[in-house]
Write a protein that holds these residues in place. Structure first.
Motif, mmCIF file in Angstrom:
data_model
loop_
_atom_site.group_PDB
_atom_site.id
_atom_site.type_symbol
_atom_site.label_atom_id
_atom_site.label_comp_id
_atom_site.label_asym_id
_atom_site.label_seq_id
_atom_site.Cartn_x
_atom_site.Cartn_y
_atom_site.Cartn_z
ATOM 1 N N THR A 97 0.813 -1.218 0.000
ATOM 2 C CA THR A 97 0.000 0.000 0.000
ATOM 3 C C THR A 97 0.844 1.264 0.000
ATOM 4 O OG1 THR A 97 -1.651 -1.212 1.293
ATOM 5 C CG2 THR A 97 -1.908 1.177 1.159
ATOM 6 N N THR A 105 -4.008 9.616 8.099
ATOM 7 C CA THR A 105 -5.466 9.746 8.037
ATOM 8 C C THR A 105 -6.055 8.529 8.739
ATOM 9 O OG1 THR A 105 -5.658 8.514 5.960
ATOM 10 C CG2 THR A 105 -5.317 10.909 5.796
ATOM 11 N N GLU A 106 -7.353 8.502 8.892
ATOM 12 C CA GLU A 106 -7.986 7.331 9.490
ATOM 13 C C GLU A 106 -7.738 6.092 8.641
ATOM 14 O OE1 GLU A 106 -9.408 7.039 12.494
ATOM 15 O OE2 GLU A 106 -8.721 9.100 12.771
ATOM 16 N N GLU A 107 -7.731 6.275 7.317
ATOM 17 C CA GLU A 107 -7.484 5.142 6.416
ATOM 18 C C GLU A 107 -6.048 4.628 6.570
ATOM 19 O OE1 GLU A 107 -8.901 7.999 5.549
ATOM 20 O OE2 GLU A 107 -10.950 7.275 5.240
ATOM 21 N N LYS A 109 -4.159 4.843 9.288
ATOM 22 C CA LYS A 109 -4.075 4.129 10.563
ATOM 23 C C LYS A 109 -4.702 2.747 10.457
ATOM 24 C CE LYS A 109 -5.893 7.432 13.129
ATOM 25 N NZ LYS A 109 -6.411 8.107 14.327
ATOM 26 N N LYS A 110 -5.814 2.665 9.766
ATOM 27 C CA LYS A 110 -6.483 1.373 9.608
ATOM 28 C C LYS A 110 -5.585 0.392 8.871
ATOM 29 C CE LYS A 110 -10.653 -0.793 7.723
ATOM 30 N NZ LYS A 110 -11.938 -0.553 6.986
ATOM 31 N N GLU A 111 -4.921 0.846 7.821
ATOM 32 C CA GLU A 111 -4.059 -0.036 7.030
ATOM 33 C C GLU A 111 -2.822 -0.449 7.824
ATOM 34 O OE1 GLU A 111 -3.011 -2.365 3.764
ATOM 35 O OE2 GLU A 111 -4.904 -1.405 4.341
ATOM 36 N N GLY A 113 -2.783 -0.879 10.944
ATOM 37 C CA GLY A 113 -3.311 -1.910 11.836
ATOM 38 C C GLY A 113 -3.460 -3.245 11.134
ATOM 39 N N VAL A 114 -3.954 -3.216 9.905
ATOM 40 C CA VAL A 114 -4.103 -4.449 9.125
ATOM 41 C C VAL A 114 -2.744 -5.099 8.902
ATOM 42 C CG1 VAL A 114 -4.715 -5.378 6.849
ATOM 43 C CG2 VAL A 114 -6.235 -3.743 7.993
ATOM 44 N N SER A 116 -0.331 -5.079 10.797
ATOM 45 C CA SER A 116 0.260 -5.563 12.044
ATOM 46 C C SER A 116 0.414 -7.077 12.040
ATOM 47 C CB SER A 116 -0.604 -5.144 13.239
ATOM 48 O OG SER A 116 -0.536 -3.754 13.450
ATOM 49 N N LEU A 127 1.509 2.091 15.713
ATOM 50 C CA LEU A 127 0.137 2.598 15.691
ATOM 51 C C LEU A 127 -0.227 3.215 17.037
ATOM 52 C CD1 LEU A 127 -2.459 2.936 14.111
ATOM 53 C CD2 LEU A 127 -3.136 0.622 14.816
#
Length: 392
Positions: A97, A105-107, A109-111, A113-114, A116, A127
Motif C-alpha cells: 500500500t 489519516t484514518e485510512e 491508521k487502519k491499514e 493496523g491491518v 500488524s 500505531l
C-alpha cells in the motif's frame, strides 16, 4: 518548524525534537528494554541530562513520560503543545500500500493496523505511538515514514518467492524488506565517505537484525522478507528457519498457530538460545564461560558471514561493509568476530581502531584491507525529519 520524531522499535523508543530545516536538535533520548523492570530512560537537552533505570511496561507509558518532560517547567524545551508543527513516525511495514512518506489519516491508521499481522512486534507499537501523539499534540500533523519504502528498488528476481504466481498477483506476497530508514541513511553516508556508490553491504544489528546489499545507491537484496522475521538471528526472533518446522509444530506436537507465532517471534533468537535477549548480557556471560551464550554468539556471527558471502556473489563484488545500529555500532566483539577468517572477501580488521568509539563515521580496517570496514552510527530520526519536512 519544530518536529517531534518518534522511532518505536520492538522493545525501544528513540525520540528527538528538532527544528527544520536547520536540523538543530533541541532534545533527544531513548528508552530501551521496554517491558522489563530495568528499562533505561534518557532525556538530553543542551542544559539537562536525565538518566534513569525504571520499569516501563509498554510504549504508551514511555511516550507519555517523554511528552511530560518536553513540557516540564524545569527541563522542558517547549512551553506549549502548539509549538509542534508535526510528529514524524517510523513504521516498519507499509506492505504494497505504501511506497512513500504519507500524512496520517484514518485510512492510513487502519491499514497500518491491518499490516500488524505481518509485523506483530512493530506495527502495533507504531500505531499506538501515532494514537498517543494525536492525543498529546492534537494540532500537529502526524506523518509516517515506512521502513519498507527504501527496498522498492529490489529487482523482481530477488523479491519474488517461488510460489504460485497468484500469491503475488492477488495477495501481494513477496519480499518487502525493512530497516530501510536506517539503511538509506547509512548507505548514503557510506557512499559520500567512499566517494563512490558501487557495492556495499549494510549490517543493521540491534534487537532486530538485518543485512542489505546496496548496489549503485539502491537496495538490491535484503535478508528480511514478507515480514521482519526471517534472515539473521535476532533478540527474540529465529530468523531463517525451515518452514517444515512450522508444520511439524502444528501437526505433530499439537501447537496452535498463535503459539507457533509466539515461539518464533518472541521466544526464539538469542532469548531462546540463552535465556537472554540483550546482547550486552550475553557477551558478559560468554566472557565468564557460559557455553550456551558463546554458542549463540557464534551462531549469530556465522549467519551474518553467510549473508555477506551470498550478497557479495549477487553483486559480483564488494567495496565496503557497514556496521550500524545499537549492536553494530557498540559491540567491538561482534564486529571482530564477523570479520574474522574473511580474508577471501578482502576484510582485514584493525583491532585498535575497532576498539575505539566515536559518533562519527569511522574506518576500522587496516590500510592494506581490500574492502573497507566502516562503522556508521545510524540516525533514523534525522532521516525521518528530512522526509517529514520534504512532505510538508
Amino acid at each position: 518548524m519544530k518536529i517531534v520524531i518518534i522511532n518505536s522499535g520492538s522493545s525501544s523508543i528513540k525520540y528527538q525534537l528538532m527544528t527544520m530545516p536547520e536540523q538543530k536538535v533541541l532534545c533527544s533520548g531513548m528508552i530501551d528494554r521496554i517491558g522489563l523492570e530495568s528499562s533505561n530512560f534518557t532525556y538530553k537537552t543542551d542544559h539537562h541530562t536525565i538518566e534513569e533505570v525504571v520499569a516501563i511496561a509498554n510504549h504508551k507509558i514511555g511516550l507519555e513520560k517523554i511528552a511530560q518532560l518536553l513540557l516540564d517547567d524545569k527541563v522542558g524545551v517547549i512551553t506549549s503543545k502548539s509549538e509542534i508543527v508535526a510528529v514524524g513516525h517510523r513504521v516498519v511495514h507499509g506492505g504494497a500500500t505504501f511506497s512513500k512518506t504519507v500524512e496520517v489519516t484514518e485510512e492510513v491508521k487502519k491499514e497500518i493496523g491491518v499490516l500488524s499481522q505481518l509485523a506483530p512486534l512493530h506495527n502495533p507499537a507504531h500505531l499506538e505511538g501515532i494514537v498517543v501523539a494525536e492525543e498529546i499534540f492534537p494540532e500537529a500533523k502526524q506523518v509516517v515514514v515506512f521502513d519498507s519504502a527504501f527496498h522498492q528498488t529490489i529487482p523482481e528476481v530477488a523479491y519474488k518467492f517461488a510460489i504460485p504466481n497468484e500469491m503475488l498477483d492477488e495477495h501481494k506476497i513477496r519480499l518487502y524488506g525493512f530497516h530501510g530508514t536506517s539503511v538509506k541513511y547509512v548507505s548514503e553516508r557510506a557512499i559520500k565517505y567512499l566517494d563512490k556508490s558501487e557495492k556495499i553491504i549494510c549490517i543493521h544489528l540491534g534487537n532486530g537484525c538485518s543485512i542489505t546489499a546496496v548496489k549503485d545507491g539502491k537496495s538490491f537484496d535484503h535478508s528480511m522478507g514478507f515480514s521482519p522475521s526471517n534472515g539473521l538471528i535476532m533478540g527474540t526472533r529465529a530468523g531463517d528457519i525451515d518452514q517444515s518446522v512450522i508444520f511439524y509444530l502444528v501437526k505433530t506436537l499439537g501447537y496452535a498457530m498463535d503459539e507457533v507465532s509466539s515461539l518464533l517471534l518472541k521466544k526464539s533468537g538469542m532469548l531462546g538460545l540463552t535465556g537472554y535477549s540483550d546482547l550486552r548480557d550475553i557477551e558478559e556471560l560468554a566472557g565468564k564461560g557460559n557455553r550456551e551464550c558463546q554458542l549463540a554468539l557464534d551462531m549469530n556471527v556465522y549467519r551474518i558471514q553467510k549473508y555477506i558471502g551470498a550478497y557479495t556473489a549477487a553483486m559480483n563484488g564488494l567495496d565496503a561493509i557497514v556496521f550500524t545500529a545499537g549492536i553494530g555500532e557498540n559491540s567491538s566483539y561482534i564486529r571482530k568476530s564477523v570479520c574474522a577468517n574473511m580474508d577471501f572477501f578482502g576484510l582485514d580488521l584493525d583491532d585498535a581502531k575497532n576498539d575505539l568509539r566515536s559518533k562519527d563515521t569511522r574506518e576500522i580496517n587496516t590500510a592494506s584491507s581490500r574492502t573497507k570496514i566502516l562503522v556508521i552510527p545510524t540516525n533514523e530520526e534525522l532521516e525521518i525529519a528530512n522526509q517529514v519536512y520534504e512532505l510538508l
